[in-house]
Design an enzyme around this catalytic site. Structure first.
Site, PDB file in Angstrom:
ATOM      1  N   HIS A   7      -7.383  -3.755  10.233  1.00  0.00           N
ATOM      2  CA  HIS A   7      -7.166  -3.593   8.785  1.00  0.00           C
ATOM      3  C   HIS A   7      -5.911  -4.341   8.336  1.00  0.00           C
ATOM      4  O   HIS A   7      -4.994  -4.593   9.127  1.00  0.00           O
ATOM      5  CB  HIS A   7      -7.140  -2.115   8.360  1.00  0.00           C
ATOM      6  CG  HIS A   7      -5.926  -1.321   8.699  1.00  0.00           C
ATOM      7  ND1 HIS A   7      -5.964   0.015   9.028  1.00  0.00           N
ATOM      8  CD2 HIS A   7      -4.605  -1.645   8.736  1.00  0.00           C
ATOM      9  CE1 HIS A   7      -4.754   0.463   9.237  1.00  0.00           C
ATOM     10  NE2 HIS A   7      -3.901  -0.527   9.082  1.00  0.00           N
ATOM     11  N   GLU A  47      -9.802  -1.104   5.174  1.00  0.00           N
ATOM     12  CA  GLU A  47     -10.405  -0.703   6.441  1.00  0.00           C
ATOM     13  C   GLU A  47     -11.713  -1.460   6.693  1.00  0.00           C
ATOM     14  O   GLU A  47     -12.374  -1.897   5.744  1.00  0.00           O
ATOM     15  CB  GLU A  47     -10.708   0.806   6.402  1.00  0.00           C
ATOM     16  CG  GLU A  47      -9.488   1.696   6.193  1.00  0.00           C
ATOM     17  CD  GLU A  47      -8.664   1.898   7.468  1.00  0.00           C
ATOM     18  OE1 GLU A  47      -8.697   1.024   8.357  1.00  0.00           O
ATOM     19  OE2 GLU A  47      -7.971   2.923   7.557  1.00  0.00           O
ATOM     20  N   ASN A  68      -7.449  -1.569  14.215  1.00  0.00           N
ATOM     21  CA  ASN A  68      -8.869  -1.836  13.926  1.00  0.00           C
ATOM     22  C   ASN A  68      -9.050  -3.080  13.049  1.00  0.00           C
ATOM     23  O   ASN A  68     -10.117  -3.308  12.500  1.00  0.00           O
ATOM     24  CB  ASN A  68      -9.507  -0.615  13.252  1.00  0.00           C
ATOM     25  CG  ASN A  68      -8.856  -0.286  11.913  1.00  0.00           C
ATOM     26  OD1 ASN A  68      -7.910  -0.951  11.494  1.00  0.00           O
ATOM     27  ND2 ASN A  68      -9.353   0.733  11.240  1.00  0.00           N
ATOM     28  N   ASP A 110       0.830  -1.207   0.000  1.00  0.00           N
ATOM     29  CA  ASP A 110       0.000   0.000   0.000  1.00  0.00           C
ATOM     30  C   ASP A 110       0.864   1.255   0.000  1.00  0.00           C
ATOM     31  O   ASP A 110       2.088   1.173   0.108  1.00  0.00           O
ATOM     32  CB  ASP A 110      -0.968  -0.008   1.205  1.00  0.00           C
ATOM     33  CG  ASP A 110      -0.272  -0.271   2.537  1.00  0.00           C
ATOM     34  OD1 ASP A 110       0.974  -0.248   2.584  1.00  0.00           O
ATOM     35  OD2 ASP A 110      -0.969  -0.507   3.542  1.00  0.00           O
TER      36      ASP A 110
HETATM   37  C1  GLP Z   1      -0.520   0.833   8.508  1.00  0.00           C
HETATM   38  C2  GLP Z   1      -0.270   0.107   7.178  1.00  0.00           C
HETATM   39  C3  GLP Z   1      -0.379  -1.380   7.310  1.00  0.00           C
HETATM   40  C4  GLP Z   1       0.326  -1.808   8.581  1.00  0.00           C
HETATM   41  C5  GLP Z   1      -0.430  -1.292   9.760  1.00  0.00           C
HETATM   42  C6  GLP Z   1       0.266  -1.525  11.082  1.00  0.00           C
HETATM   43  O1  GLP Z   1      -1.592   1.691   8.463  1.00  0.00           O
HETATM   44  N1  GLP Z   1      -1.107   0.511   6.113  1.00  0.00           N
HETATM   45  O2  GLP Z   1       0.146  -2.011   6.160  1.00  0.00           O
HETATM   46  O3  GLP Z   1       0.377  -3.199   8.659  1.00  0.00           O
HETATM   47  O4  GLP Z   1      -0.814   0.055   9.629  1.00  0.00           O
HETATM   48  O5  GLP Z   1       1.325  -0.651  11.274  1.00  0.00           O
HETATM   49  P1  GLP Z   1       2.386  -0.816  12.425  1.00  0.00           P
HETATM   50  O6  GLP Z   1       3.215  -1.996  12.072  1.00  0.00           O
HETATM   51  O7  GLP Z   1       3.158   0.457  12.409  1.00  0.00           O
HETATM   52  O8  GLP Z   1       1.625  -1.031  13.681  1.00  0.00           O
END
Ligand code: GLP
Length: 241
Positions: A138, A143, A136, A67
């Site tokens: 995702h 989402e 949440n 993403d």
């Molecule tokens: C972000 C990304 C995800 C990621 C998630 C967790 O928003 N879009 O791909 O897995 O949130 O992030 P983190 O590893 O910093 O907790």
């Protein structure tokens, strides 16, 4: 679904790197789907170490980032493109032409989504997809919603995601409100998927995703349906299972 609970973040990162290492060792022309965020940082560091020790060769590997924020230039320090170059690509022998990234600065987002989906298909699909999880539930930027998109698409970020990710920006107003993300079909189409989650703040999302029903309100719950899904957790993230 295979769940492995590690003692701590160090172990989690090591084992995640081992999953990638074994994929690339068994199939040198593997197509990898790559997540960003704070969770896989340790895994990328381990993979760079393994590369420097001559344990892994990325010269025939192809990558697709999961993403990207929409509206950030590629050289913005919080863009996922910047992250992947900075923490991984710049330190290994992955050919630049094998790197695929959703273009966050595109002027034609719809076309960019179609092109990205087409590129994944042309590469023969993803062999190993690495994902994290949002608080949440995702995955990528898919989402919680009443329905989920199959293919790469543009998404409005949930308020909770904007709040959570604001820690990376100077202030919350700087967090992009939209993103481009691989869809649930793009992710579930991967031959193998490995999810990494660590820390107490992920425990509820992990519980809701993997001890409950499959629902669009918790996108990660769909991973329960995947045949080759590995869930790597530290003790804290596993504490509510
Ligand atoms: C972000 C990304 C995800 C990621 C998630 C967790 O928003 N879009 O791909 O897995 O949130 O992030 P983190 O590893 O910093 O907790």
């Amino acid at each position: 679904m295979r769940i492995q609970v590690m003692d701590d973040y160090e172990q989690l990162s090591y084992w995640a790197a081992r999953v990638v290492l074994s994929q690339v060792t068994l199939q040198s022309n593997s197509v990898l789907g790559l997540a960003t965020g704070s969770t896989p940082e340790g895994m990328y560091q381990r993979l760079v170490d393994m590369y420097q020790q001559g344990k892994v060769d990325f010269s025939d590997v192809t990558t697709f980032a999961l993403d990207e924020y929409l509206g950030l230039s590629p050289d913005h320090p919080q863009s996922y493109q910047y992250y992947l170059y900075n923490k991984f690509f710049n330190h290994i022998n992955l050919p630049p032409e094998n790197i695929n990234l959703p273009p966050g600065d595109t002027t034609d987002p719809e076309m960019a989504c179609q092109n990205y989906e087409q590129a994944i298909a042309s590469a023969g699909g993803i062999d190993l997809q690495v994902v994290g999880i949002g608080v949440n539930g995702h995955i990528g930027f898919n989402e919680p919603a009443t329905s989920l998109n199959t293919n790469t698409h543009i998404v409005d970020l949930a308020e909770e995601t904007i709040q959570t990710n604001s820690r990376f920006f100077d202030n919350i107003d700087e967090v992009p409100r939209q993103a481009i993300t691989m869809g649930m079909g793009s992710i579930m189409g991967a031959k193998r998927i490995v999810m990494l989650a660590n820390g107490k703040n992920k425990a509820a999302a992990v519980r809701d995703s993997f001890s409950g029903k499959v629902t669009t309100e918790v996108p990660a719950s769909f991973l329960q349906l995947h045949r080759e899904f590995i869930l790597l957790l530290d003790k804290e993230a596993a504490s509510m299972l």
